[in-house]
Design a protein around this motif. Sequence first.
Motif, PDB file in Angstrom:
ATOM      1  N   GLN A 295       0.519  -1.476   0.345  1.00 31.46           N
ATOM      2  CA  GLN A 295      -0.423  -0.333  -0.027  1.00 31.46           C
ATOM      3  C   GLN A 295       0.662   1.385   0.055  1.00 31.46           C
ATOM      4  N   GLY A 296       1.922   0.765   0.988  1.00 33.61           N
ATOM      5  CA  GLY A 296       2.768   1.937   0.852  1.00 33.61           C
ATOM      6  C   GLY A 296       3.649   2.802  -0.806  1.00 33.61           C
ATOM      7  N   ALA A 297       3.950   1.040  -1.174  1.00 38.29           N
ATOM      8  CA  ALA A 297       4.793   1.958  -3.105  1.00 38.29           C
ATOM      9  C   ALA A 297       3.369   2.236  -3.991  1.00 38.29           C
ATOM     10  N   LEU A 298       2.312   1.776  -3.588  1.00 40.10           N
ATOM     11  CA  LEU A 298       1.436   2.610  -3.830  1.00 40.10           C
ATOM     12  C   LEU A 298       0.713   4.007  -4.307  1.00 40.10           C
ATOM     13  N   ALA A 299       0.993   4.147  -2.620  1.00 37.80           N
ATOM     14  CA  ALA A 299       0.722   5.513  -2.671  1.00 37.80           C
ATOM     15  C   ALA A 299       2.281   6.269  -3.283  1.00 37.80           C
ATOM     16  N   ASP A 300       3.542   5.326  -2.587  1.00 42.47           N
ATOM     17  CA  ASP A 300       4.544   6.171  -3.140  1.00 42.47           C
ATOM     18  C   ASP A 300       4.791   6.669  -5.258  1.00 42.47           C
ATOM     19  N   ALA A 301       3.996   5.959  -5.367  1.00 44.40           N
ATOM     20  CA  ALA A 301       3.670   5.623  -7.010  1.00 44.40           C
ATOM     21  C   ALA A 301       3.190   7.151  -7.640  1.00 44.40           C
ATOM     22  N   GLU A 302       1.633   6.623  -6.533  1.00 37.48           N
ATOM     23  CA  GLU A 302       0.512   8.403  -6.963  1.00 37.48           C
ATOM     24  C   GLU A 302       1.275   9.542  -6.940  1.00 37.48           C
ATOM     25  N   ARG A 303       2.195   9.496  -5.892  1.00 32.01           N
ATOM     26  CA  ARG A 303       2.304  11.070  -5.738  1.00 32.01           C
ATOM     27  C   ARG A 303       3.567  10.899  -6.047  1.00 32.01           C
TER      28      ARG A 303
END
Length: 308
Positions: A295-303
């Motif tokens: 989930q953190g990796a996905l959020a970082d990708a969106e940022r």
Amino acid sequence: MILAVLQAVVLVGGTVTLFVLQRGQDRTLAVTFLLFTATIVTNVDPLYRWLDPLLGGVNVVTLVGDCLMVAGTSTLLWGVAKAVGSAPRWLRTTITAVFLVVLAVVVVAFTVLDKPPTTTTFMLDAGARPAAAVYSIAQTTYLGVALGATGTICVLRFREARGPVESVGLAVLVLGGVAGLVRMVVVVVMDVAHVRGHLDVTRALAPPYDVTTPSAVLCVACGMLLLVIGHRLRRARRARAVRRALRRLRSVHERVGTDNAYPETDDPATELTRVIVEINDGLRSSSSTLSPSEQGALADAERALDTV
């Protein structure tokens, strides 16, 4: 002459740098640099003395250089406005209209002026004539107002600067705007005093003129360079963040992502967008869940995609 050569070297180097850095992008600032460079280079004394006789020996190189400076002033104001995201259509129309008026005034004033033979001190030699004052004041006022407007735009956009390099670039452009405004006042007073025969005033104002003229040119040049370099650094940071996000999401995509049969792309940002969409589609169509690290990796990708 040494100072003119130094300015020429800085501007030539800056022109080459900008055309390289802005490859494949809008090159308004690079063109501005090129126009300013041509103005300064053609006014290096040995080159001027060689060129002007080829064009008739009546200081036509001065006219050409000053017209290039007026054009460069116009592209500077428009380029900086675009670089900081403040370029409405009315501004471009206004800049174009004022440029044409100033250009016409400068050319007409030069045409009616009784010109001395080739000289590298044109205004000192011809400045007692009213037409010379009109010639100088028109372009100087335009340059000063444009530099002041550029500085004002930079002040208004200072809080929106993205990173220290852009902040310094905006600050340096503001200094260039202040120097341009001071130079404008100094030159107008010098021109009027010269026409009226007050040469003592003209001589007294020579030192501030000698300081503000190169200061305005060099500050504006360095400020433009820093804005472009800052933009380039931001793009490089975003590209690194996007590539890093793609690597982190690869295993997640292989586990839960759908295949939406998107066409091939060479753009990492586009590819990352598609990967995120396919992961979200896969999560909605299955009972799969993401671990906290995923989930953190996905959020970082969106940022990373939101970074500009």
